[in-house]
Design a protein around this motif. Structure first.
Motif: not given
Ligand code: FE
Ligand code: DI6
Length: 404
Positions: A70-74, A139-141, A240-242, A263-265, A315-317
């Motif tokens: 649920c969180h990647t920068h693939l 997948v994020k931009s 949010l990346h927080a 996410d992160h936290l 993964t935060d790939c």
């Molecule tokens: Fe990230």
């Protein structure tokens, strides 16, 4: 309409909400019709035979919902192995970012790469995830940082869905880093790129959710809030990346906007957890970034648990802080580094990951009405999925596209 299928001879971890012990059913069967789960239960209680029903024995294997990252920068160009070397010599992630490296070096490589190059580089990482039993990938931009380059990244992401039997969920992350062209003008960047780009990308149907990097090396809560307001006016959910490297109260901002996830936290304060919990926002933990950055401050796991916050694992790939393309490895790391139980780790890549993407009930659980997205494993017990490092015991995935 295709023939209904009865899967037999399996142990099923349904991962349904509210069911203890993985929702485990020994000697189970699963009935699916037209790509949806119609029934799951003990093999002795299968509902009457349907006409024309096919049967498929899973030969005593374990079945879980297919996994969700649920969180990647693939999607990105190039890689940052050189920075990896620098960091090993003692230069910090923040120092590298401030001196023009970090996210901005991947931005240059991503802008320079052709569409097909980006697709094929991303496919290799996607195939790694698929071989871990993954069926849904966010997948994020965030490595384009101009309107056109951000939109192009999301088009690459959508292309992946045509090339592999996976669902891709796209997230607008233009508020990821300040590009050199807007040096010292972050508000102009938000006004001229992050917001109008979002409007255009949304018009083109390319955006499922909106994210930002709320950090001293990213954007301030006030800047992120402007992006969130634009998302709200478009009817798009936010995340949010927080609190990754400092406590800017991003998680509370996310909660105020009923974010799908924060996410992160690592730097989330325990005293903020009750308010965060009230919003029902999912806490997405990213052990690959924690590991790569040699972070020592743990997210407030005990408080998150006590207040009933749903925890997801991803993964935060990405080429900088988490060059990780195995979701099973992320589950192992979540157990070892964050002391999650293997059951929490699996909930974090199934049911709770689905919630973090707004897909609750449709993916991430084997339950009536959910999609037929299953992972069949050569293991006896679901704890095995978090246990081994660097190998996938996947036997096969059953994808709902095959049954529609
Ligand atoms: Fe990230
Ligand atoms: N936090 C992260 O962990 C990634 N992005 C973000 O906002 C890192 C992205 C990178 O270093 O390239």
């Amino acid at each position: 309409m295709t023939r209904p299928t009865l899967f037999t001879d399996c142990t099923v971890a349904t991962m349904e909400s509210g069911r203890p012990n993985y929702g485990l059913i020994e000697d189970a069967a699963i009935l699916q019709r037209d790509g949806l789960i119609e029934w799951v239960g003990p093999s002795g209680a299968v509902p009457g035979k349907l006409s024309g029903m096919a049967e498929q024995s899973l030969q005593d294997r374990l079945v879980t919902p297919a996994l969700i990252d649920c969180h990647t920068h693939l999607v990105f160009g190039g890689n940052r192995a050189k920075e990896f070397e620098q960091r090993l010599q003692g230069v910090s992630y923040e120092e590298i970012a401030r001196s023009g490296g970090g996210i901005n070096s991947t931005v240059e490589a991503t802008r320079a790469a052709g569409f097909e190059t980006l697709v094929s580089a991303s496919l290799r990482r996607l195939d790694d995830l698929i071989s871990d039993g993954v069926a849904v990938v966010e997948v994020k931009s965030g490595y384009g940082l101009t309107i056109d380059d951000e939109i192009r990244m999301l088009r690459v992401a959508r292309k992946l869905e045509e090339l592999r039997p996976v669902k891709i969920v796209t997230t607008w992350l233009a508020a990821h880093a300040l590009p050199p062209a807007f040096k010292d003008r972050p508000d102009h960047y938000i006004e001229q790129v992050a917001i109008p780009g979002l409007v255009r990308a949304a018009e083109e149907g390319l955006v499922d959710a909106v994210d930002g990097f709320c950090e001293t090396i990213g954007f301030s809560p006030a800047q992120i809030e402007r992006v969130f307001q634009a998302a709200a006016s478009l009817g798009l959910p936010v995340k949010l990346h927080a609190e990754q490297i400092s406590d800017l109260k991003g998680a509370l901002l996310a909660a105020r906007y009923s974010a799908l996830s924060a996410d992160h936290l690592e730097f989330l304060s325990e005293t903020d957890v009750p308010e965060f919990a009230r919003a029902g926002t999912v806490a997405v933990l990213l052990p690959g970034a924690f590991y790569t950055l040699r972070e020592t401050k743990l997210p407030p796991i005990t408080a998150l648990r006590e207040h009933g916050v749903d925890i997801a694992i991803a993964t935060d790939c990405n080429p900088g802080s988490s060059p990780l393309s195995s979701l099973l490895a992320a589950m192992n790391m979540a157990c070892i580094q964050f002391s999650l139980t293997p059951e929490e780790a699996l909930a974090g890549t199934t049911r709770n990951a689905a919630r973090a993407l707004g897909l609750a009930g449709m993916y991430g659980e084997i339950t009536q009405g959910a999609k037929t997205e299953l992972a069949v494993w050569d293991v006896a017990h679901p704890a095995d999925l978090s246990y081994w490092i660097g190998r996938s015991p996947l036997h096969m995935r059953l994808s709902n596209r095959n049954y529609m």
